[in-house]
Design a protein around this motif. Sequence first.
Motif, PDB file in Angstrom:
ATOM      1  N   ALA A 147       0.816  -1.210   0.000  1.00 40.57           N
ATOM      2  CA  ALA A 147       0.000   0.000   0.000  1.00 40.57           C
ATOM      3  C   ALA A 147       0.850   1.261   0.000  1.00 40.57           C
ATOM      4  N   ASP A 148       2.062   1.187   0.545  1.00 40.65           N
ATOM      5  CA  ASP A 148       2.947   2.352   0.543  1.00 40.65           C
ATOM      6  C   ASP A 148       3.930   2.323  -0.628  1.00 40.65           C
ATOM      7  N   GLY A 149       3.607   1.551  -1.667  1.00 38.87           N
ATOM      8  CA  GLY A 149       4.352   1.610  -2.920  1.00 38.87           C
ATOM      9  C   GLY A 149       5.642   0.838  -2.971  1.00 38.87           C
ATOM     10  N   VAL A 150       5.858  -0.115  -2.068  1.00 37.57           N
ATOM     11  CA  VAL A 150       7.098  -0.892  -2.052  1.00 37.57           C
ATOM     12  C   VAL A 150       6.903  -2.194  -2.836  1.00 37.57           C
ATOM     13  N   PRO A 151       7.622  -2.384  -3.958  1.00 36.19           N
ATOM     14  CA  PRO A 151       7.564  -3.686  -4.636  1.00 36.19           C
ATOM     15  C   PRO A 151       8.389  -4.706  -3.863  1.00 36.19           C
ATOM     16  N   ILE A 201      11.248 -12.363   2.617  1.00 39.22           N
ATOM     17  CA  ILE A 201      10.675 -11.231   1.900  1.00 39.22           C
ATOM     18  C   ILE A 201      11.798 -10.238   1.609  1.00 39.22           C
ATOM     19  N   VAL A 202      11.836  -9.710   0.381  1.00 35.04           N
ATOM     20  CA  VAL A 202      12.911  -8.824  -0.061  1.00 35.04           C
ATOM     21  C   VAL A 202      12.309  -7.710  -0.910  1.00 35.04           C
ATOM     22  N   ARG A 203      12.733  -6.483  -0.669  1.00 35.85           N
ATOM     23  CA  ARG A 203      12.328  -5.368  -1.525  1.00 35.85           C
ATOM     24  C   ARG A 203      12.954  -5.514  -2.907  1.00 35.85           C
ATOM     25  N   VAL A 204      12.242  -5.065  -3.929  1.00 29.04           N
ATOM     26  CA  VAL A 204      12.770  -5.042  -5.290  1.00 29.04           C
ATOM     27  C   VAL A 204      13.388  -3.680  -5.534  1.00 29.04           C
ATOM     28  N   HIS A 205      14.700  -3.654  -5.742  1.00 26.89           N
ATOM     29  CA  HIS A 205      15.404  -2.402  -6.003  1.00 26.89           C
ATOM     30  C   HIS A 205      15.444  -2.136  -7.501  1.00 26.89           C
ATOM     31  N   GLY A 206      15.372  -0.865  -7.854  1.00 24.32           N
ATOM     32  CA  GLY A 206      15.196  -0.495  -9.249  1.00 24.32           C
ATOM     33  C   GLY A 206      16.427  -0.591 -10.105  1.00 24.32           C
ATOM     34  N   ALA A 207      17.598  -0.410  -9.541  1.00 25.71           N
ATOM     35  CA  ALA A 207      18.841  -0.478 -10.313  1.00 25.71           C
ATOM     36  C   ALA A 207      19.964  -0.835  -9.368  1.00 25.71           C
ATOM     37  N   ALA A 208      21.038  -1.364  -9.928  1.00 24.81           N
ATOM     38  CA  ALA A 208      22.152  -1.799  -9.090  1.00 24.81           C
ATOM     39  C   ALA A 208      22.769  -0.637  -8.348  1.00 24.81           C
ATOM     40  N   GLY A 209      22.656   0.578  -8.866  1.00 25.32           N
ATOM     41  CA  GLY A 209      23.210   1.733  -8.193  1.00 25.32           C
ATOM     42  C   GLY A 209      22.619   1.955  -6.823  1.00 25.32           C
ATOM     43  N   HIS A 232      17.015  -8.016  -4.731  1.00 23.12           N
ATOM     44  CA  HIS A 232      17.847  -7.237  -3.823  1.00 23.12           C
ATOM     45  C   HIS A 232      19.027  -6.574  -4.531  1.00 23.12           C
ATOM     46  N   SER A 233      19.586  -7.228  -5.526  1.00 26.34           N
ATOM     47  CA  SER A 233      20.805  -6.733  -6.182  1.00 26.34           C
ATOM     48  C   SER A 233      20.556  -5.561  -7.118  1.00 26.34           C
ATOM     49  N   GLY A 234      19.309  -5.307  -7.496  1.00 26.87           N
ATOM     50  CA  GLY A 234      19.009  -4.311  -8.512  1.00 26.87           C
ATOM     51  C   GLY A 234      18.927  -4.881  -9.912  1.00 26.87           C
ATOM     52  N   LEU A 235      19.271  -6.162 -10.071  1.00 26.69           N
ATOM     53  CA  LEU A 235      19.206  -6.775 -11.395  1.00 26.69           C
ATOM     54  C   LEU A 235      17.772  -6.784 -11.925  1.00 26.69           C
ATOM     55  N   GLY A 236      16.798  -6.939 -11.013  1.00 26.89           N
ATOM     56  CA  GLY A 236      15.404  -6.928 -11.435  1.00 26.89           C
ATOM     57  C   GLY A 236      14.980  -5.617 -12.067  1.00 26.89           C
ATOM     58  N   GLY A 237      15.714  -4.537 -11.773  1.00 30.91           N
ATOM     59  CA  GLY A 237      15.463  -3.281 -12.461  1.00 30.91           C
ATOM     60  C   GLY A 237      16.167  -3.209 -13.796  1.00 30.91           C
ATOM     61  N   LEU A 238      17.400  -3.706 -13.838  1.00 31.04           N
ATOM     62  CA  LEU A 238      18.212  -3.558 -15.050  1.00 31.04           C
ATOM     63  C   LEU A 238      17.733  -4.433 -16.208  1.00 31.04           C
ATOM     64  N   ARG A 252      14.846  -4.616 -17.210  1.00 29.87           N
ATOM     65  CA  ARG A 252      13.715  -3.917 -17.837  1.00 29.87           C
ATOM     66  C   ARG A 252      14.087  -2.458 -18.033  1.00 29.87           C
ATOM     67  N   PRO A 253      13.564  -1.814 -19.069  1.00 24.66           N
ATOM     68  CA  PRO A 253      13.970  -0.438 -19.372  1.00 24.66           C
ATOM     69  C   PRO A 253      13.324   0.573 -18.434  1.00 24.66           C
ATOM     70  N   ARG A 254      13.849   1.805 -18.504  1.00 20.57           N
ATOM     71  CA  ARG A 254      13.214   2.901 -17.779  1.00 20.57           C
ATOM     72  C   ARG A 254      11.781   3.075 -18.277  1.00 20.57           C
ATOM     73  N   GLY A 255      10.904   3.388 -17.354  1.00 19.19           N
ATOM     74  CA  GLY A 255       9.496   3.511 -17.691  1.00 19.19           C
ATOM     75  C   GLY A 255       8.686   2.298 -17.316  1.00 19.19           C
ATOM     76  N   GLU A 256       9.339   1.160 -17.069  1.00 20.42           N
ATOM     77  CA  GLU A 256       8.658  -0.042 -16.598  1.00 20.42           C
ATOM     78  C   GLU A 256       8.994  -0.257 -15.129  1.00 20.42           C
ATOM     79  N   GLU A 257       8.055  -0.835 -14.399  1.00 19.21           N
ATOM     80  CA  GLU A 257       8.304  -1.133 -12.990  1.00 19.21           C
ATOM     81  C   GLU A 257       9.384  -2.206 -12.862  1.00 19.21           C
ATOM     82  N   PRO A 258      10.326  -2.050 -11.931  1.00 23.84           N
ATOM     83  CA  PRO A 258      11.333  -3.095 -11.724  1.00 23.84           C
ATOM     84  C   PRO A 258      10.666  -4.420 -11.357  1.00 23.84           C
ATOM     85  N   ALA A 259      11.159  -5.494 -11.927  1.00 28.34           N
ATOM     86  CA  ALA A 259      10.624  -6.827 -11.646  1.00 28.34           C
ATOM     87  C   ALA A 259      11.645  -7.860 -12.078  1.00 28.34           C
ATOM     88  N   PRO A 260      12.062  -8.755 -11.187  1.00 25.64           N
ATOM     89  CA  PRO A 260      12.972  -9.825 -11.604  1.00 25.64           C
ATOM     90  C   PRO A 260      12.402 -10.624 -12.762  1.00 25.64           C
TER      91      PRO A 260
END
Length: 635
Positions: A192-196, A266-274, A457-463, A465-473
Amino acid sequence: MTVSSDRSPVTDAGAPLDGFAVEGSEGSAAADIAIRQLRMLGAASPGPDVAVRGAGRARARAEAGSAGSLVLAADHARVACALDWAGPLALPLEDEPGVQAACGLMHVHGRSSGGPRPLAIDYASAVGGVLSAQGLLAALIGRLRGGAAELVRTSVAQAALISVGQYLAAATASGDERDAPAAPGGPPFTSADGVPFEIETFEAERWERFWSLLGADRAALARGWQPFQHRYAAAVCPLPPELHATAAARVFREAAGAAQAAGISIVRVHGAAGERRRSDAAEPPPWRLTGGSSDTPGPPPAPCRPGAGLPLDGLVVVESTRRVQGPLAGHLLRLLGAEVLRIEPPGGDPLRWVPPTVGTCSARFLALNRGKHVVEADLKTPEGRRQVRELTAGADVFLHNWAPGKAAVFGLDSADLFAVRPGLVYAHASGWGDARQAGAAMGGAEPLGTDFLVQAHSGLGGLVRPRGEEPAPSLMTLTDVLGGLLSAQGVLAGLLARCRGAGGIRVDSALYDGAALLTAAAPSGGARRPRWGPLHPPLRTGDGYLALGPHARSSPDRVARALGADRPAADAAAAVARLCRGDRAADVAERLRGAGLSATPVCTDLADLAADPRIAGALDTGGAAFVRSPWEFTS
């Protein structure tokens, strides 16, 4: 990560490639990865002490007709690697998008989206780079054991096929239980607070308790368990929408509390490795090699037998592994010539009977374990552990992917087995590497070390997929495959050190190291996600999909003209999409190639891929399609 970049890869005996120099083709992503890994093992840049350019015939043969070449040389030994795009595939492949399209990567990655999708990283090239480094290490081991091979060939296409090998076997199994097409969909969930976030458990009771604590409908959570459990095999997870709605009604803190109470990860999905690693940080080695003291080195690896065609011929690996990462590592060592003794529980590994089957054995299981010799032993008993010690006393390598701490409980840790085999290479393939770092980074106990949690966790789930899409492994097992490759590579580094006089060596690698390799190879070290234009996704054609190469994607006007547009269009990309819809993908690709632009029809059915005679040189068929060894060694 398992080791900092300034740490010696073998603490007591120096680096396995001390005294060697490595040189390779410029600008090839695969060759760049191979060179970086060889330098992490001690190989230097070319200099006055080692004349790589003097490698002569081996170098010339590697460069002839190749998309990339590498040479590893010292005064006493030289080996070369030729890296092609297509290898034995009779296809006009010349770039990463073409390989992803032709070899099934776009298809498998895109299953959860409902259609083929490119991986937004150069995944096939990364795997190809690791295969190249492995081939060179193996060839060098063979040379030091008296073998004659000085040239190894591999390709990015074979790397892609290795990556989809399990899915390919399942899609072509001769039994009646082939995987039925599944609807798209799957994790991650969003609070509900926007955390994937991603979750993981192997037990139905814990799954049920987690969703019950969040207030989910019992019928929905019951329907969700099977697709959730099967997502590793199918690369798709069509969960009931009620579960996503339940997650969206609770803040992440509540979901994390329910996970802790239920005993799931349970692990948060990070958007990019940075977000996980500074983009200017040094790339860490993907393995940690420790030991190597020459005080009690034990006997060196046995010499190659006369006429041996593979560099690890005559060496013995004892393997106790499950799932993907560990079995793949053992499988690769077998393809390089080693005899692999696989420890399974009494009655056999339960995964042997998971459909679809070839005869009585799972096709997926065979994709990773065929050709291994099975020894049944109950490691929970003193007798079973004694069996393992006796087998290891005559082995060169011991490989496992047990949970952290399990080896010590069994009395089968590295120190225990070095006592019975002083010159052993002892390899542990884990999920997170350093358990304390993983637990601290996520605010609690170490989560299960599985592919999708590591991607998240590593940010790979963001990388991916391109910018503009929600991060997802990706629901394709990206880090399981790379983790297995890196474990096998660490074993080869250990064997090389043993050939050069080191003592017993421990090799630690992790799924997280595979994610780190991919993020370090991404632009800006993974700090930024890629940006796609309208021609990056595959284009629909009259009979399927077409993937455009890099030059075509960036030149829509040129593509439109090649396809017959008689005047410039206000929206050239839209014109290209329209022109493709009425024609066959192969015909469109041929016209574009005639205009100097690359484009590749996209595989959308792995069974069709296996039946394509142009792919036959890379596959074995016998009840299902299995990927042949990705290396060819010649003298």
